[in-house]
Design a protein around this motif. Sequence first.
Motif, PDB file in Angstrom:
ATOM      1  N   THR A  58     -89.018  38.216   3.901  1.00  0.00           N
ATOM      2  CA  THR A  58     -87.706  37.955   4.493  1.00  0.00           C
ATOM      3  C   THR A  58     -86.963  39.257   4.751  1.00  0.00           C
ATOM      4  OG1 THR A  58     -87.596  35.867   3.304  1.00  0.00           O
ATOM      5  CG2 THR A  58     -85.533  36.715   4.164  1.00  0.00           C
ATOM      6  N   TYR A 110     -88.337  40.956   7.765  1.00  0.00           N
ATOM      7  CA  TYR A 110     -87.856  40.336   8.998  1.00  0.00           C
ATOM      8  C   TYR A 110     -86.425  40.783   9.304  1.00  0.00           C
ATOM      9  CZ  TYR A 110     -86.275  37.012  12.449  1.00  0.00           C
ATOM     10  OH  TYR A 110     -85.747  36.458  13.591  1.00  0.00           O
ATOM     11  N   LEU A 111     -85.554  40.700   8.298  1.00  0.00           N
ATOM     12  CA  LEU A 111     -84.138  41.016   8.533  1.00  0.00           C
ATOM     13  C   LEU A 111     -83.932  42.481   8.891  1.00  0.00           C
ATOM     14  CD1 LEU A 111     -82.438  38.987   5.668  1.00  0.00           C
ATOM     15  CD2 LEU A 111     -82.352  38.498   8.108  1.00  0.00           C
ATOM     16  N   ASN A 119     -79.324  36.815  12.616  1.00  0.00           N
ATOM     17  CA  ASN A 119     -79.410  37.717  11.473  1.00  0.00           C
ATOM     18  C   ASN A 119     -78.186  37.551  10.567  1.00  0.00           C
ATOM     19  OD1 ASN A 119     -79.034  40.181   9.890  1.00  0.00           O
ATOM     20  ND2 ASN A 119     -80.828  40.928  10.988  1.00  0.00           N
ATOM     21  N   ILE A 127     -78.332  34.228   8.654  1.00  0.00           N
ATOM     22  CA  ILE A 127     -79.267  34.235   7.512  1.00  0.00           C
ATOM     23  C   ILE A 127     -78.680  35.043   6.358  1.00  0.00           C
ATOM     24  CG2 ILE A 127     -81.568  34.956   6.734  1.00  0.00           C
ATOM     25  CD1 ILE A 127     -82.610  34.362   9.516  1.00  0.00           C
ATOM     26  N   GLN A 128     -78.051  36.181   6.681  1.00  0.00           N
ATOM     27  CA  GLN A 128     -77.432  37.004   5.635  1.00  0.00           C
ATOM     28  C   GLN A 128     -76.341  36.230   4.899  1.00  0.00           C
ATOM     29  OE1 GLN A 128     -78.378  39.969   4.811  1.00  0.00           O
ATOM     30  NE2 GLN A 128     -78.919  41.239   6.538  1.00  0.00           N
ATOM     31  N   ILE A 156     -84.496  39.251  -2.157  1.00  0.00           N
ATOM     32  CA  ILE A 156     -84.304  39.620  -0.747  1.00  0.00           C
ATOM     33  C   ILE A 156     -83.337  40.798  -0.643  1.00  0.00           C
ATOM     34  CG2 ILE A 156     -83.356  38.878   1.470  1.00  0.00           C
ATOM     35  CD1 ILE A 156     -84.313  36.018   0.732  1.00  0.00           C
ATOM     36  N   GLN A 162     -84.216  44.489   0.716  1.00  0.00           N
ATOM     37  CA  GLN A 162     -83.562  45.049   1.902  1.00  0.00           C
ATOM     38  C   GLN A 162     -83.072  46.462   1.633  1.00  0.00           C
ATOM     39  OE1 GLN A 162     -80.937  41.471   2.655  1.00  0.00           O
ATOM     40  NE2 GLN A 162     -81.126  42.232   4.731  1.00  0.00           N
ATOM     41  N   SER A 169     -88.076  33.909   6.340  1.00  0.00           N
ATOM     42  CA  SER A 169     -86.609  34.024   6.382  1.00  0.00           C
ATOM     43  C   SER A 169     -85.942  32.677   6.535  1.00  0.00           C
ATOM     44  CB  SER A 169     -86.152  34.880   7.552  1.00  0.00           C
ATOM     45  OG  SER A 169     -87.008  35.912   7.753  1.00  0.00           O
TER      46      SER A 169
END
Lengths: 294, 299
Positions: free
Chosen positions: A96, A99-100, A111, A114-115, A163, A167, B25
């Motif tokens: 994940t 992807y982000l 984006n 999802i965040q 996640i 990140q 995601s």
Amino acid sequence: MKSYYEKLHTYNTKPKRILNRLFYFLLLIMMMFSVFVLGVLLYTVIRDSWGWFDWQFITSMPSRKAENAGIYSALLGSIWTIGLTALFSIPIGAGTAVYLEEYSDQTSRLNKFIQLNISNLAGIPSIVYGMLGLTVFVRMLSFDRSILSGALTLTLLILPVIIVSSQEAIRSVPKNLKEASFAVGMTRWQTITGVVLPFSIPGILTGSILAISRAMGEAAPLIMVGAAGYVAFKPESIFDAFTTLPIQIFNWTSRPQEEFQHIAAAGILLLLIFLLVSNAIAIILRNKYQNRID
Amino acid sequence: MERKEARRRAQITEKIAKSIVFVFSSISVITTILVVYMLFSETIVFFKEVSIVEFFTSTKWTPTLQPRNFGVLPLLTGTLMIAIGASIIAIPFGLGSAIFLSEYAPKRLRKVLKPILEILAGIPSIVYGFFALTTITPLIRVVLPQTQIFNALSASIAVGIMIIPMVASLSEDAMMAVPDSLRNGAYALGSSQLDVVLKVVLPASISGIGSAFILAISRAIGETMIVAIAAGQSPMFTLNPLESIQTMTGFMVNISMGDIQHGTIEYNTVFAIGSLLFLLTLSMNILARRIVKRHKEGI
């Protein structure tokens, strides 16, 4: 009304110096309170488990008699559950984050959405994740009250944490390394597997270890999923019923007999040893790889 | 030819990889949808059986005993007591620790203290529950002998200790973000360090500190194992912290220790309480984020 400037313009007088001193000591006492509490907590756990924490305790099954009771099945249950949780949560969490950070446009609506989701999920009480596990894994997918259901529930619980820390790890990869990789004609995925991940793996692992050790101490969600209280056998497969260290400890603390408090303390000692070891590994990892590019 | 082949293969890998991480995601979004769906579908069933008015106004909570009463107020007062008690401990101590770490502590001391706070934050709540029952409660009973074995005070102190590190680290982050130029400006005007802390650093980081407080209280509301062990299991409509009480989370755990069957009123009750808990904590978390965002736009 005094202006801001006048408010700040003061003289360093003697009473003021005394006040400063006092304030400093007040803050010091407040800070030391936590250190003191940690000390007292560790001391009481060690004192209460003294004489009960031995090899027999680690290798015996739970029992209705405190002197025979052991933590073997809960220890194995915890190892199975946490192993499975790590297996699910690290790839999904790191994926994940990839992807982000690498694939989606940082400014896009998707984006941001999802965040936002991830930060909301991070604030949901763990017991609600237990209800989710009960609904989705135990009932809808009929995994019953098994290790698999427990591990999947814990996976959803710690995903947000993994996640976010992944990140951060991926963001710390120097841009010029990535650009060099693209310059020699690598595709995005080749850059991720060849440059980004090797560089950020320590950071991802550090965050994951911390998250997984949190999952190891969680009792509430697993109680909702129905990790049984009294399991006197070794888990053989991921579809078995199970108990874990925190749940076993919870059962012992809720018994009236004095001896069970000692057994609970011994269980806590084992749990804390596990957590300290995994945290130490995480901290060593962090310190080792913190200043690689200087 | 071979290079063409390799490039084609790389492109296919690229597509597959991108779809896999995209699916990963979407799991977080699916989780959110599932949480909302499962909570509200069961809660709707619950409110077909129980009137909303009774739920929010009655002061009796006996969902498993005849005659059944579904007044959530006793659970709410219990939860509130724990949250307030925990804040009284965690906010001053957390903020004091944060000021000390950010403004006063020399680097070497920070290096020792931060890991200690991290260890405290990493201790499972079940351990704090045990600590409350075996250490805090006996201490309280020495001072106030009329205290019951299970009581709100002991649990709220333990919850408070548990969230000190959270308040400390979030507030410290907010204070560290205050630029040194502001501090130096105040020193240039003859301020002492105390003036700088109270008149410059705290006002400048007030939004971050406020949001840390809200997040911490939200954590206290959702805390489960400490209250399940130390606060008791009696839903009382009381504000006396020396009595045995029950919180929303405590009720959920206690009823789940027995095997609850899907489709029974007990099962739906757990989900109704879960929805309330979810709405409470979610709105607090959103509020905490808003405060910080507003402030950032204001600078």
